[in-house]
Design an enzyme around this catalytic site. Structure first.
Site, PDB file in Angstrom:
ATOM      1  CD  GLN A   7      -2.931   0.949   2.225  1.00 44.48           C
ATOM      2  OE1 GLN A   7      -2.494   1.200   3.449  1.00 44.48           O
ATOM      3  NE2 GLN A   7      -4.333   1.182   2.096  1.00 44.48           N
ATOM      4  CG  HIS A  83      -4.198   4.485   2.157  1.00 46.53           C
ATOM      5  ND1 HIS A  83      -5.333   4.456   2.563  1.00 46.53           N
ATOM      6  CD2 HIS A  83      -3.685   4.482   3.528  1.00 46.53           C
ATOM      7  CE1 HIS A  83      -5.667   4.458   3.598  1.00 46.53           C
ATOM      8  NE2 HIS A  83      -4.670   4.091   4.344  1.00 46.53           N
ATOM      9  CB  ALA A  85      -9.094   4.737   2.371  1.00 43.13           C
ATOM     10  CE1 TYR A  88      -2.733   8.599   7.542  1.00 37.70           C
ATOM     11  CE2 TYR A  88      -4.038   6.850   6.793  1.00 37.70           C
ATOM     12  CZ  TYR A  88      -3.281   7.424   7.761  1.00 37.70           C
ATOM     13  OH  TYR A  88      -3.531   6.855   8.966  1.00 37.70           O
ATOM     14  NE  ARG A 135      -9.290   0.036   2.722  1.00 40.10           N
ATOM     15  CZ  ARG A 135      -8.971  -0.643   4.038  1.00 40.10           C
ATOM     16  NH1 ARG A 135      -7.962  -0.568   4.493  1.00 40.10           N
ATOM     17  NH2 ARG A 135      -9.874  -0.906   4.431  1.00 40.10           N
ATOM     18  NE  ARG A 176     -19.324   8.792   9.405  1.00 38.60           N
ATOM     19  CZ  ARG A 176     -18.373   8.231  10.603  1.00 38.60           C
ATOM     20  NH1 ARG A 176     -18.550   8.867  11.676  1.00 38.60           N
ATOM     21  NH2 ARG A 176     -17.559   7.357  10.523  1.00 38.60           N
ATOM     22  N   GLY A 221      -9.049  -7.046   8.411  1.00 46.16           N
ATOM     23  CA  GLY A 221      -7.809  -6.252   9.012  1.00 46.16           C
ATOM     24  C   GLY A 221      -7.591  -6.674  10.440  1.00 46.16           C
ATOM     25  NE  ARG A 222     -10.962  -3.922  13.478  1.00 47.65           N
ATOM     26  CZ  ARG A 222     -12.357  -3.588  13.887  1.00 47.65           C
ATOM     27  NH1 ARG A 222     -12.391  -2.794  14.914  1.00 47.65           N
ATOM     28  NH2 ARG A 222     -13.124  -3.573  12.974  1.00 47.65           N
TER      29      ARG A 222
END
Ligand SMILES: Cc1cc2nc3c(=O)[nH]c(=O)nc-3n(C[C@H](O)[C@H](O)[C@H](O)COP(=O)(O)O)c2cc1C
Length: 281
Positions: A7, A83, A85, A88, A135, A176, A221-222
Site C-alpha cells: 500500500q 491509499h 482512504a 491521508y 482504496r 455515514r 484487518g483486525r
C-alpha cells in the site's frame, strides 16, 4: 502461492515534522490542520498546520506514485494499492473539508478527484493497471475528515478510473455513507469490500458480503492482527481468536501480532496435506 500488494500512502496533513526527513512541514491540499493528535515515533503529539501544495507540487507528488510503484515491484511486490482512504493525502484532496482549493485540484468534483486519478494513472502507466488497486473510504470521518456529499465525488472518480482496467477497487463501508451499496453497481471491475472499523469482520460477515454481491473479495484487518494464521484457519474451518482493543494493535506496546499463537489444528492440517492447492480445497 499468494499475491502481495504494497500500500502506497502519503500522509499529507497527518504527518508531522518529527516524521519527515529534515523536520520539514507536512504538505496538504490546504493549510488546514488536522484536529486531534497525530502519530510520531515518540507517540501522539499536536498536529502542525500543513503547507498548502501548489498545483505544480501536487502534480509532482501524484506523478511520484509511478516511481514508488516501480520500487515496490523491484522490492518483490506483485502490485501496489494506492491509499485513497482513511484521511491521508489522496482522501484530503477528495474531501471538501480539507480541500477548499479553487484551482484545477479543487473547486469542483472534477477538480477534487484529479489528484487521485493522476496518482492512479501514474502508477498504472509505470507498472501496468493490472498491478494497481485503489482504496477509498467515502464518508469516513477519521482524522477530522468532512465530506458533505460523497456520492457525486466517488461516482465521478469511479467513472474516471473505469477505462484503466485496474486490478481492483477496495471500498471501506461506513455508517455515514453506504459505499458498497452505492458504488458496487457503478464498478464493473473487481471490488474488494471492507465493513470498516464499526463492524467486526468475521467469517460469517465476510461470507455474507460476497454472497450479497456487494463485493467480490473481502479484506480482513483486525482479525489478521489477532490471527497471524487466519488464512489457514479459514481453510481449516478453525475459529478465530476474537479481536481486542487498540492496546493490542501492535502500535502501543509489545502485545499483538507476533505473540499470538497459531492454532493447534493448523499444525495438524499442515502435516496432513502437502500442497497449498490441497489447503484451498
Ligand atoms: C492497527 C490498524 C492499522 C491499520 N492500518 C491501515 C493501513 O495502513 N491502511 C489501510 O488502508 N487501513 C488500515 N487500517 C484499517 C483496516 O484496513 C480496516 O479497514 C479496519 O480495521 C476495519 O476492518 P476489520 O474489521 O477487518 O479490522 C488499520 C486498522 C488498524 C486497526
Amino acid at each position: 502461492g499468494g499475491r502481495i500488494f504494497a500500500q502506497l500512502m502519503h500522509g499529507g496533513r497527518n504527518s508531522h515534522p518529527a516524521n519527515l526527513p529534515g523536520g520539514g512541514i507536512p504538505v496538504a491540499p490546504a493549510a488546514v490542520a488536522a484536529p486531534g493528535r497525530v502519530h510520531t515515533l515518540d507517540g501522539k503529539v499536536d498536529p502542525v498546520v500543513p503547507r498548502a501544495l501548489t498545483a505544480g507540487q501536487a502534480r509532482e507528488i501524484a506523478e511520484g506514485h509511478a516511481e514508488a510503484a516501480r520500487r515496490a515491484l523491484r522490492a518483490g511486490f506483485d502490485g501496489v494499492e494506492i491509499h485513497g482512504a482513511n484521511s491521508y493525502l489522496v482522501h484530503q484532496f477528495l474531501a471538501d473539508g480539507t480541500n477548499p482549493r479553487t484551482d484545477r485540484y479543487g473547486g469542483s468534483v472534477a477538480g477534487r478527484i484529479r489528484f487521485a486519478v493522476e496518482a492512479v494513472e501514474a502508477a498504472a502507466d509505470a507498472i501496468g493497471a493490472h498491478r494497481v488497486g485503489l482504496r477509498i473510504s467515502p464518508g469516513n470521518t477519521e482524522g477530522g475528515m468532512v465530506e458533505r456529499d460523497p456520492a457525486p465525488v466517488y461516482r465521478a472518480l469511479l467513472a474516471a478510473l473505469a477505462p484503466l482496467g485496474l486490478a481492483y477497487l477496495h471500498v471501506t463501508d461506513d455508517p455515514r455513507f453506504p459505499a458498497l451499496d452505492d458504488l458496487r453497481p457503478r464498478w464493473a471491475g473487481t471490488l474488494v469490500g471492507n465493513t470498516g472499523e464499526h463492524t467486526e469482520t468475521t467469517r460469517e460477515s465476510a461470507t455474507a458480503l460476497v454472497a450479497s454481491g456487494r463485493a467480490d473479495l473481502v479484506s480482513v484487518g483486525r482479525p489478521y492482527i489477532f490471527n497471524p494464521d487466519v488464512v489457514e484457519r479459514i481453510a481449516a474451518g478453525v475459529a478465530w481468536t476474537p479481536i481486542r482493543g487498540k492496546d493490542y494493535h501492535y502500535g502501543s506496546g509489545p502485545h499483538g501480532y507476533v505473540d499470538l499463537p497459531r492454532h493447534d489444528a493448523v499444525a495438524t492440517l499442515r502435516s496432513s496435506v502437502s500442497t497449498s492447492e490441497n489447503i484451498e480445497e
